[in-house]
Design an enzyme around this catalytic site. Structure first.
Site, short mmCIF file in Angstrom:
data_model
loop_
_atom_site.label_atom_id
_atom_site.label_comp_id
_atom_site.label_asym_id
_atom_site.label_seq_id
_atom_site.Cartn_x
_atom_site.Cartn_y
_atom_site.Cartn_z
N ARG A 80 0.83 -1.21 0.00
CA ARG A 80 0.00 0.00 0.00
C ARG A 80 0.86 1.25 0.00
O ARG A 80 0.54 2.26 0.64
CB ARG A 80 -0.96 0.02 1.21
CG ARG A 80 -1.85 -1.19 1.35
CD ARG A 80 -2.81 -1.33 0.21
NE ARG A 80 -3.77 -0.23 0.16
CZ ARG A 80 -4.66 -0.05 -0.82
NH1 ARG A 80 -4.68 -0.90 -1.85
NH2 ARG A 80 -5.51 0.95 -0.79
N HIS A 81 1.98 1.19 -0.73
CA HIS A 81 2.90 2.33 -0.76
C HIS A 81 3.60 2.34 -2.11
O HIS A 81 4.42 1.47 -2.41
CB HIS A 81 3.93 2.20 0.37
CG HIS A 81 4.62 3.49 0.71
ND1 HIS A 81 5.53 4.10 -0.13
CD2 HIS A 81 4.53 4.30 1.81
CE1 HIS A 81 5.98 5.21 0.43
NE2 HIS A 81 5.39 5.36 1.62
N THR A 106 13.13 10.40 2.08
CA THR A 106 11.72 10.16 2.36
C THR A 106 10.98 10.08 1.03
O THR A 106 11.53 10.44 -0.02
CB THR A 106 11.13 11.27 3.24
OG1 THR A 106 9.78 10.95 3.57
CG2 THR A 106 11.15 12.61 2.51
N HIS A 154 -19.91 47.24 -26.36
CA HIS A 154 -21.20 46.66 -25.94
C HIS A 154 -21.79 45.79 -27.05
O HIS A 154 -22.99 45.53 -27.07
CB HIS A 154 -22.22 47.75 -25.55
CG HIS A 154 -21.65 48.81 -24.68
ND1 HIS A 154 -21.57 48.70 -23.32
CD2 HIS A 154 -21.09 50.02 -24.99
CE1 HIS A 154 -21.01 49.78 -22.81
NE2 HIS A 154 -20.70 50.60 -23.80
N SER A 284 -23.21 20.57 -39.57
CA SER A 284 -24.42 20.13 -38.89
C SER A 284 -24.94 18.88 -39.58
O SER A 284 -24.91 18.76 -40.81
CB SER A 284 -25.49 21.23 -38.93
OG SER A 284 -26.75 20.73 -38.52
N ARG A 298 -14.61 24.72 -29.00
CA ARG A 298 -13.79 23.81 -28.17
C ARG A 298 -12.88 24.62 -27.26
O ARG A 298 -12.71 24.29 -26.08
CB ARG A 298 -12.96 22.89 -29.06
CG ARG A 298 -12.06 21.94 -28.26
CD ARG A 298 -11.17 21.12 -29.19
NE ARG A 298 -11.95 20.33 -30.12
CZ ARG A 298 -11.43 19.65 -31.13
NH1 ARG A 298 -10.12 19.68 -31.35
NH2 ARG A 298 -12.20 18.95 -31.93
N ARG A 324 2.74 18.59 6.85
CA ARG A 324 1.98 18.13 5.68
C ARG A 324 0.82 17.26 6.12
O ARG A 324 0.80 16.69 7.20
CB ARG A 324 2.84 17.40 4.66
CG ARG A 324 3.14 15.92 4.80
CD ARG A 324 2.15 14.90 4.21
NE ARG A 324 1.75 15.09 2.84
CZ ARG A 324 2.22 14.38 1.82
NH1 ARG A 324 3.13 13.45 2.01
NH2 ARG A 324 1.76 14.58 0.60
N SER A 329 -2.72 14.77 -1.98
CA SER A 329 -2.18 13.85 -2.97
C SER A 329 -3.14 13.56 -4.12
O SER A 329 -2.79 13.75 -5.29
CB SER A 329 -1.78 12.53 -2.29
OG SER A 329 -1.27 11.62 -3.23
N ARG A 333 -2.96 14.80 -8.31
CA ARG A 333 -2.83 13.86 -9.42
C ARG A 333 -3.78 14.20 -10.57
O ARG A 333 -3.58 13.77 -11.70
CB ARG A 333 -3.10 12.42 -8.95
CG ARG A 333 -2.05 11.85 -8.01
CD ARG A 333 -2.50 10.49 -7.49
NE ARG A 333 -1.59 9.98 -6.48
CZ ARG A 333 -0.64 9.06 -6.71
NH1 ARG A 333 -0.47 8.60 -7.92
NH2 ARG A 333 0.13 8.64 -5.73
#
Length: 481
Positions: A80-81, A106, A154, A284, A298, A324, A329, A333
């Site tokens: 889990r790391h 670390t 305007h 169209s 777009r 922290r 986290s 991402r």
């Protein structure tokens, strides 16, 4: 499970360039981690850690790209790391280094420093693309520097400008975006080698309390990783306020892109300017005649997404407790890659638009003819006064004729016939011969052409000068769809 049976972000699957998609890929992320582990080992060896051998360093260097994702995934599922999973996977292919990979570090040594490298590289991509966009639009502005066109305030008819002068308004905002991109990129520093809570305590143990060596280590790894300096202090992570500085210029660019694309959409409705429309493009499914401004639409759509992403950084920075918390986290991402992917897409699309933008001079001339008579009334009054006429009387004559012409335009749907009415009114006989000159559109654009020239020379060219080599490279603005 096939790619068609699970969700994929359209930012990557549909729009983004290969180079930007790679910048935020797993390959880029994890090879960057491995380079950081290599740099740390090299620096630690130079400063006297004898456990790190030349063979270990060579094995690390030789296997930067040799990533077994299945092994890493299995290890992450067990531990889990993610960082320790990749330490394990790296050690398997560089066994002589397995015991010294990540020594003293670390997780944030690779995650945060890796992010800073990726953000720097992403900024390099969008800066170069923005430079090309500005250059292309500048050529457009110069080509149409003296073409009169109706100004709008305007979104109502106003005094004349030129097509090129209007483009300089867009360019000016893009130049400000370039300045902001450069600042953000140049302000990025390295987190450095700071340990678990930023105190470098683990390195005090490694180097027997030698403060000078630890500072030298920090600077050496910083330089090996391509940075001149590191942030002087940090907690476990680099301050998440940096992410605000990174995303704010991108969100600001989103506002610029939206404004420019909206202007072009409005001009397309007036049939004065259009984005490129390909030979077999369908506007169209029902109305075969339509030429919808889909590229500009777009741009507007994605710009709205880009403009709000800085809020993620603001909210995250505000709630980081002490050294922290991990609630930064998951959102990082998403928001950091999406901001750059979206910026990249917008720049590619805008380049495509500007390279093929079409101007319709006859339509522009017709609209000027419809509005110019009203704008010329002051010039007509002045011409009459020079011929000995009474200013107030002339004003009244013009007022009456103008209202009659406006009635024809608004109530009857006819053309503006003010000039014909003036030609038929005996009072104005003294200036009948002068009317063509008084109605010459080029006399209504002020210094617009000269402003374009001055703006390009004094502001655009100096801003683009550092990028002369970049501009020699061709960037294709190919749209996937």
């Amino acid at each position: 499970m096939s790619s068609h049976s699970k969700y994929q972000s359209p930012l990557v699957s549909r729009y983004a360039s290969k180079e930007m998609a790679y910048t935020f890929s797993e390959d880029k992320r994890y090879t960057t981690w491995r380079k950081l582990w290599l740099n740390l080992a090299i620096a630690e060896q130079r400063l006297g850690l004898t456990d790190i051998t030349d063979e270990a360093i060579e094995q690390m260097r030789a296997n930067i790209d040799n990533i077994d994702y299945e092994v890493a995934a299995q290890e992450e599922k067990k531990r889990r790391h993610d960082v320790m999973a990749h330490v394990h996977a790296f050690g398997l292919v560089a066994p002589k280094a397995a015991g010294v990979i990540h020594v003293g570090a670390t997780s944030c040594y690779v995650t945060d420093n890796g992010d800073l490298i990726i953000l720097r590289d992403a900024y390099d991509i969008v800066i170069n693309k923005l430079v090309h966009v500005i250059d292309i639009l500048t050529k457009f502005a110069k080509a149409y520097r003296d073409m009169p066109t109706l100004g709008f305030t305007h979104f109502q008819p106003a005094q004349l400008v030129t097509v090129g002068k209007r483009a300089t308004l867009w360019i000016q905002e893009l130049l400000w975006d370039l300045r902001n991109f450069e600042r953000a990129r140049d302000d990025l520093k390295f987190r450095g080698v700071k340990g678990t809570t930023g105190t470098q305590a683990s390195f005090m143990a490694l180097f027997n309390g030698d403060h000078d060596k630890i500072e030298e280590l920090d600077q050496l790894v910083t330089e090996l990783s391509g940075f001149k300096e590191a942030y002087p202090v940090c907690g476990q992570t680099y301050s998440r306020k940096i992410d605000i500085d990174v995303l704010n210029p991108l969100s600001g660019f989103g506002a610029t892109a939206h404004k420019i694309a909206t202007d072009i959409r409005l001009l397309a409705n007036l049939k004065e300017v259009e984005e490129p429309f390909e030979k077999d493009q369908i506007g169209s499914s029902a109305m075969a005649y339509k030429r919808n401004p889909m590229r500009c639409e777009r741009v507007c759509s994605l710009s709205r997404h880009l403009m709000v992403l800085v809020n993620d950084a603001l909210q995250t920075s505000a709630v980081q407790w002490f050294e922290r918390t991990l609630d930064d986290s998951a959102i990082r991402r998403i928001s950091l890659p999406e901001a750059f992917l979206t910026t990249d897409i917008l720049l590619t699309t805008m380049q495509n638009i500007f390279e093929g933008m079409v101007v319709y001079p006859k339509v522009i001339e017709r609209r000027i003819r419809q509005e110019l008579p009203f704008m010329a009334t002051e010039n007509i009054i002045m011409a009459m006064v020079k011929k000995g006429g009474d200013r107030q009387e002339c004003h009244e004559q013009i007022r009456v004729l103008s209202h009659e012409a406006a009635h024809v335009v608004k109530m009857e749907g006819g053309e503006n016939d003010l000039i014909e009415r003036i030609k038929k009114t005996e009072y104005f006989r003294p200036i009948w011969e002068e009317l063509p000159a008084l109605l010459d559109p080029s006399t209504f654009i002020g210094r617009a052409p000269q402003q374009v020239d001055s703006f390009v020379t004094k502001h655009v060219e100096p801003a683009l000068a550092p990028y002369s080599e970049v501009l020699k490279e061709s960037i294709k603005a190919e749209l996937s769809v």
